[in-house]
Design a protein around this motif. Structure first.
Motif, PDB file in Angstrom:
ATOM      1  N   ASN A  48       0.838  -1.203   0.000  1.00  0.00           N
ATOM      2  CA  ASN A  48       0.000   0.000   0.000  1.00  0.00           C
ATOM      3  C   ASN A  48       0.871   1.250   0.000  1.00  0.00           C
ATOM      4  O   ASN A  48       1.933   1.261   0.625  1.00  0.00           O
ATOM      5  CB  ASN A  48      -0.840   0.080   1.281  1.00  0.00           C
ATOM      6  N   GLY A  49       0.396   2.284  -0.646  1.00  0.00           N
ATOM      7  CA  GLY A  49       0.982   3.605  -0.466  1.00  0.00           C
ATOM      8  C   GLY A  49       2.424   3.736  -0.910  1.00  0.00           C
ATOM      9  O   GLY A  49       3.206   4.443  -0.293  1.00  0.00           O
TER      10      GLY A  49
ATOM     11  N   GLU B  91       1.039   0.107   8.783  1.00  0.00           N
ATOM     12  CA  GLU B  91       1.221  -0.935   7.775  1.00  0.00           C
ATOM     13  C   GLU B  91       0.920  -0.411   6.369  1.00  0.00           C
ATOM     14  O   GLU B  91       1.220  -1.068   5.389  1.00  0.00           O
ATOM     15  CB  GLU B  91       0.242  -2.090   8.052  1.00  0.00           C
ATOM     16  N   TYR B  92       0.269   0.740   6.286  1.00  0.00           N
ATOM     17  CA  TYR B  92      -0.314   1.152   5.015  1.00  0.00           C
ATOM     18  C   TYR B  92       0.318   2.411   4.436  1.00  0.00           C
ATOM     19  O   TYR B  92      -0.221   3.017   3.508  1.00  0.00           O
ATOM     20  CB  TYR B  92      -1.838   1.337   5.195  1.00  0.00           C
ATOM     21  N   ASN B  93       1.457   2.819   4.995  1.00  0.00           N
ATOM     22  CA  ASN B  93       2.152   4.021   4.518  1.00  0.00           C
ATOM     23  C   ASN B  93       1.257   5.251   4.547  1.00  0.00           C
ATOM     24  O   ASN B  93       1.365   6.124   3.687  1.00  0.00           O
ATOM     25  CB  ASN B  93       2.685   3.816   3.088  1.00  0.00           C
ATOM     26  N   GLU B 109      -6.572   8.663   2.440  1.00  0.00           N
ATOM     27  CA  GLU B 109      -7.018   7.622   1.502  1.00  0.00           C
ATOM     28  C   GLU B 109      -6.353   6.284   1.785  1.00  0.00           C
ATOM     29  O   GLU B 109      -6.859   5.238   1.411  1.00  0.00           O
ATOM     30  CB  GLU B 109      -6.698   7.992   0.043  1.00  0.00           C
ATOM     31  N   LEU B 110      -5.167   6.315   2.395  1.00  0.00           N
ATOM     32  CA  LEU B 110      -4.449   5.063   2.642  1.00  0.00           C
ATOM     33  C   LEU B 110      -4.767   4.482   4.020  1.00  0.00           C
ATOM     34  O   LEU B 110      -4.421   3.349   4.316  1.00  0.00           O
ATOM     35  CB  LEU B 110      -2.938   5.294   2.538  1.00  0.00           C
ATOM     36  N   HIS B 112      -6.439   2.711   7.063  1.00  0.00           N
ATOM     37  CA  HIS B 112      -7.421   1.636   7.251  1.00  0.00           C
ATOM     38  C   HIS B 112      -8.143   1.780   8.587  1.00  0.00           C
ATOM     39  O   HIS B 112      -8.925   0.922   8.961  1.00  0.00           O
ATOM     40  CB  HIS B 112      -6.747   0.269   7.195  1.00  0.00           C
ATOM     41  N   MET B 157     -10.315   3.557   0.593  1.00  0.00           N
ATOM     42  CA  MET B 157      -9.431   2.409   0.362  1.00  0.00           C
ATOM     43  C   MET B 157     -10.168   1.072   0.331  1.00  0.00           C
ATOM     44  O   MET B 157      -9.902   0.237  -0.517  1.00  0.00           O
ATOM     45  CB  MET B 157      -8.403   2.399   1.494  1.00  0.00           C
TER      46      MET B 157
END
Lengths: 105, 300
Positions: A48-49, B91-93, B109-110, B112, B157
């Protein structure tokens, strides 16, 4: 001035990588001293990202311009707020040396 | 028509498929149409939150729209010391930080909404705010059919929180027919995890078979009960049939590859409302599942 260029390989004859966030390498080029370094992109296979994380990599280096094939939606506003200019190169056959030459003109 | 019956059993059926465009919505709208006349307190739940479309087939009015929210972090830059621990935990930057320049940003947007960054922060610099990730819309038709759709906000997301909320909104219903999102990833899992029984829709083609296998393997790991409906029967080859036989999977029904069905569906009509044979077939499939897998005693 420092610029980042996305690269498919780790030498000056490599082609520019058309992807920003998931490119293979970043070249950080210093236009005054004409020195450069290659950094392997740790976000190439991120789940992700990858885009924002890659902005972080090059922004940490203090670049004011980034040259790549394209930039994703999530990072455009981020780069604008960081006042980092995006330069889009639509010719994937261009090498890193070609792009460095453009800046040295 | 027989009068409506109050069911003594509850049942949730998910209509799913690995491959998109196999006929999930055709079957879920038709099955719901076929059974709702008889089974009181039933609902059609469209869990395909990325592109819900079951409502296109009904003339229904919106009764209630429930907002679904998720927590996202807000950084208090007065308290932040730019240590980067929140970024390391993410975990999702979703947290962008350049400590030397004292820049920190949340990429919403990233996010969670897992809350790990709040746990990571030792300086009380992260507060959470609610952000809308979608809606659960409750509809009713003039003749009393209940329809619910999960609809995520575009750009978000993951549809999972909206699907979860949609399940909750139907917890007072005895019979829930769910139109599942395609594929075998999180949105599918979040839909079928609530189901007592899963109807996998496929078509007798190599694509249909390949995606059916993935769905079956996923449902096996979830210990779910399932059976298969082959849509567009008559098309393609026999390999799906061979697979069902070799895996000992129940073939619930075949829907023929038929121009009339395609015309009805493509003009926004519920197939079972215009084809008595199919209506009877869907009722038969439902009742056989209801008798075997319905939860007696209405525990809910």
């Amino acid at each position: 001035m420092k610029i980042a260029i996305t690269s498919t390989g780790k030498d000056l004859n490599s082609n520019v990588d058309p992807r920003f966030g998931r490119c293979s390498y970043f070249v950080i080029y210093e236009t005054e001293s004409k020195t450069y370094e290659f950094i392997e992109n740790p976000n190439k296979n991120a789940d992700n990202g990858a885009g924002p994380a890659s902005v972080q990599v090059v922004a940490d280096k203090g670049v004011s311009k980034i040259v790549s094939g394209e930039f994703g939606m999530k990072i455009k506003s981020l780069l604008e707020s960081l006042k980092i200019q995006m330069i889009v190169i639509k010719e994937p056959t261009k090498t890193i040396q070609d792009i460095i030459n453009m800046f040295n003109k | 028509m027989e009068g409506k019956i109050l069911t003594d059993k509850s049942l949730k059926i998910a209509i799913a498929s690995g491959k998109g465009g196999t006929g999930k919505t055709l079957i879920s709208t038709s099955m719901f149409y076929a059974i709702q006349e008889k089974y009181e307190n039933s609902v059609l739940l469209d869990c395909d939150a990325e592109e819900p479309n079951s409502l296109l087939f009904f003339d229904a009015s919106l009764k209630e729209s429930l907002k679904v929210v998720q927590k996202v972090p807000v950084i208090d830059t007065d308290k932040c010391v730019y240590c980067g621990k929140c970024h390391d935990y993410c975990e999702y930057n979703a947290i962008f930080i350049i400590p030397p320049s004292r820049i920190i940003k949340v990429i919403e947007e990233l996010c969670h909404g897992c809350g790990a960054c709040s746990v990571a922060c030792e300086y009380d610099a992260i507060i959470e705010k609610d952000t809308e990730v979608g809606r659960v819309n409750l509809f009713v038709t003039d003749n009393g059919m209940n329809l619910v759709e999960a609809r995520m906000k575009s750009g978000v997301m993951s549809p999972v929180p909206v699907i979860k909320a949609a399940h909750k909104s139907t917890s007072d219903k005895d019979i829930v027919i769910m139109d599942s999102p395609p594929g075998t990833s999180c949105p599918f899992i979040q839909t079928v995890v609530e189901a007592d029984y899963v109807i996998l829709v496929t078509e007798p083609t190599p694509f249909g078979l390949s995606d059916l296998k993935q769905s079956v393997n996923t449902l096996k790991t979830m210990h779910k009960q399932y059976g298969v409906v082959i849509n567009r029967a008559g098309l393609g080859d026999t390999k799906v049939y061979d697979y069902l036989k070799s895996e000992n999977i129940e073939l619930l029904a075949e829907i023929p590859f038929d121009k009339e069905i395609a015309i009805l569906y493509s003009t926004g009509k519920i197939v079972a409302a215009h084809d008595d044979n199919l209506k009877a077939l869907f009722m038969k499939i439902f009742e056989s599942i209801y008798n075997s897998y319905g939860n007696s005693g209405n525990q809910r």
